[in-house]
Design a protein around this motif. Structure first.
Motif, PDB file in Angstrom:
ATOM      1  N   PRO A  44       0.844  -1.197   0.000  1.00  0.00           N
ATOM      2  CA  PRO A  44       0.000   0.000   0.000  1.00  0.00           C
ATOM      3  C   PRO A  44       0.883   1.252   0.000  1.00  0.00           C
ATOM      4  CG  PRO A  44      -0.749  -1.572   1.654  1.00  0.00           C
ATOM      5  CD  PRO A  44       0.550  -2.104   1.109  1.00  0.00           C
ATOM      6  N   MET A  45       0.472   2.256  -0.795  1.00  0.00           N
ATOM      7  CA  MET A  45       1.338   3.418  -1.004  1.00  0.00           C
ATOM      8  C   MET A  45       1.704   4.123   0.309  1.00  0.00           C
ATOM      9  SD  MET A  45       0.794   6.452  -3.687  1.00  0.00           S
ATOM     10  CE  MET A  45       1.418   8.070  -3.315  1.00  0.00           C
ATOM     11  N   ASP A  46       0.758   4.187   1.237  1.00  0.00           N
ATOM     12  CA  ASP A  46       1.066   4.907   2.484  1.00  0.00           C
ATOM     13  C   ASP A  46       2.028   4.114   3.372  1.00  0.00           C
ATOM     14  OD1 ASP A  46      -0.891   3.005   3.019  1.00  0.00           O
ATOM     15  OD2 ASP A  46      -1.911   4.226   4.524  1.00  0.00           O
ATOM     16  N   GLN A  47       2.328   2.878   2.979  1.00  0.00           N
ATOM     17  CA  GLN A  47       3.308   2.103   3.759  1.00  0.00           C
ATOM     18  C   GLN A  47       4.607   1.875   2.975  1.00  0.00           C
ATOM     19  OE1 GLN A  47       1.146  -1.472   5.019  1.00  0.00           O
ATOM     20  NE2 GLN A  47      -0.608  -0.105   5.375  1.00  0.00           N
ATOM     21  N   MET A  48       4.648   2.379   1.757  1.00  0.00           N
ATOM     22  CA  MET A  48       5.821   2.121   0.903  1.00  0.00           C
ATOM     23  C   MET A  48       6.906   3.156   1.191  1.00  0.00           C
ATOM     24  SD  MET A  48       5.706   1.663  -3.208  1.00  0.00           S
ATOM     25  CE  MET A  48       6.548   0.221  -3.837  1.00  0.00           C
ATOM     26  N   THR A  49       8.161   2.708   1.299  1.00  0.00           N
ATOM     27  CA  THR A  49       9.237   3.678   1.503  1.00  0.00           C
ATOM     28  C   THR A  49       9.639   4.262   0.147  1.00  0.00           C
ATOM     29  OG1 THR A  49      11.005   2.056   1.195  1.00  0.00           O
ATOM     30  CG2 THR A  49      10.159   2.318   3.446  1.00  0.00           C
ATOM     31  N   ALA A  50      10.283   5.416   0.204  1.00  0.00           N
ATOM     32  CA  ALA A  50      10.762   6.031  -1.043  1.00  0.00           C
ATOM     33  C   ALA A  50      11.808   5.124  -1.701  1.00  0.00           C
ATOM     34  CB  ALA A  50      11.336   7.414  -0.752  1.00  0.00           C
ATOM     35  N   ALA A  51      12.586   4.415  -0.878  1.00  0.00           N
ATOM     36  CA  ALA A  51      13.616   3.522  -1.448  1.00  0.00           C
ATOM     37  C   ALA A  51      12.953   2.385  -2.217  1.00  0.00           C
ATOM     38  CB  ALA A  51      14.494   2.973  -0.334  1.00  0.00           C
ATOM     39  N   GLU A  52      11.839   1.869  -1.683  1.00  0.00           N
ATOM     40  CA  GLU A  52      11.139   0.776  -2.391  1.00  0.00           C
ATOM     41  C   GLU A  52      10.549   1.298  -3.704  1.00  0.00           C
ATOM     42  OE1 GLU A  52       9.713  -1.922   1.450  1.00  0.00           O
ATOM     43  OE2 GLU A  52       8.571  -0.115   0.927  1.00  0.00           O
ATOM     44  N   PHE A  53       9.962   2.497  -3.643  1.00  0.00           N
ATOM     45  CA  PHE A  53       9.384   3.107  -4.849  1.00  0.00           C
ATOM     46  C   PHE A  53      10.482   3.287  -5.906  1.00  0.00           C
ATOM     47  CE2 PHE A  53       7.736   6.484  -7.536  1.00  0.00           C
ATOM     48  CZ  PHE A  53       6.376   6.200  -7.640  1.00  0.00           C
TER      49      PHE A  53
END
Ligand code: NAP
Ligand code: GCO
Length: 264
Positions: A101-110
């Motif tokens: 889920p986007m609100d749990q995704m880190t910028a590094a994962e993105f």
């Protein structure tokens, strides 16, 4: 007519073709007559793939190379040029997905998803295009997705990357179409591969995964795609049969994008 689809004398690089969609596309291009080079990151994946290709009678050359690493891509492309000849057909297939889920995704994962799924095709294409320009022709096929058009829960980075890849496809077509390079995309629907295995895993009680049932209901063809479904479209876009087709995305999705969904 058959001659239009033949690829004898052509050299094809299919990225991430150690298994899954990439391997099926590499097989199809080989069956149409092309010499095959492929890459992946895992040494074990590479060795397994080399023996699978050999079993099928395909003399594929395999390279350990991460598509996000410019130096390694550049080395691989030079090695292919020396060992097989300069590349006529590039299939940008290597890709990953992270379902978070986007609100749990880190910028590094993105960033990691964007790096492999969007920056990777940019890096490999920019390295291969000069050879195509020297040869006076080239075919680039970018493996896009349903998520080049649609969103869904948990796949924000993947959708952003695949939407971007659709536009990179149109831009390469725009920028190099005048130099006889055709760049098109294939947008596979839901295809049974290791990438989608978690969406098809049976439930502990033996029933179907709810996403599996959802996809079958959402697909007019009434089934998941298999990797062989992509073979014909790939050969078409790699061959002279598509010489005036440029900047298009060919969706191979059993009709998903055409369908509003089952009425209640
Ligand atoms: P897959 O089964 O997970 O295979 C991915 C391949 O890419 C593997 O060979 C993997 O090998 C390689 N790879 C991953 N990251 C890489 C990197 N950074 N550098 C080089 N190689 C890399 O995936 P798939 O389902 O066949 O999907 C292939 C492509 O089609 C992807 O771009 C995917 O997004 C797209 N797609 C898939 C579906 C589907 O339903 N399956 C639908 C639409 C689009 P290593 O792990 O050894 O690197
Ligand atoms: C998902 C899927 C995808 C597909 C494919 C659809 O979680 O929704 O993994 O996005 O693999 O790209 O075309």
């Amino acid at each position: 007519m058959e001659k239009l689809f033949r690829l004898e004398g052509k050299v094809a690089l299919v990225t991430g073709a150690a298994y899954g969609i990439g391997m099926a596309i590499a097989e199809a291009l080989a069956e149409a007559g092309a010499k095959i080079a492929f890459n992946c990151r895992g040494e074990e994946h590479l060795n397994k793939a080399l023996s699978k290709y050999a079993q099928k009678g395909i003399a594929a050359k395999g390279y350990l190379c991460d598509v996000t690493d410019e130096e390694s891509v550049s080395r691989m492309v030079s090695d292919i040029e020396r060992e097989l000849g300069s590349i006529d057909i590039l299939v940008n297939n290597a890709g990953i997905i992270k379902r978070i889920p986007m609100d749990q995704m880190t910028a590094a994962e993105f960033r990691e998803v964007i790096d492999i799924d969007l920056n990777g095709p940019f890096i490999v294409s920019k390295t291969v295009i000069p050879g195509m320009l020297r040869k006076g022709h080239g075919k680039i096929i970018n493996i896009c997705s349903m998520m080049s058009e649609l969103g869904r829960e948990t796949v924000s980075a993947y959708a952003a990357a695949k939407g971007g890849l659709k536009m990179l496809t149109r831009n390469i077509a725009s920028e190099y179409g005048g130099r006889n390079i055709q760049c098109n995309g294939i947008g596979p629907g839901y295809i049974a591969t290791p990438q989608t295995a978690p969406l098809r895993e049976p439930q502990p009680d033996g029933s179907r995964h709810p996403f599996d049932a959802f996809i079958v209901a959402k697909t007019p063809a009434g089934r998941w795609g298999n990797t062989d479904d992509l073979k014909g479209p790939a050969v078409f876009l790699a061959s002279d049969a598509s010489n005036f087709v440029n900047g298009q995305i060919l969706y191979v999705d059993g009709g998903i994008l055409a369908y509003i969904g089952k009425q209640p």
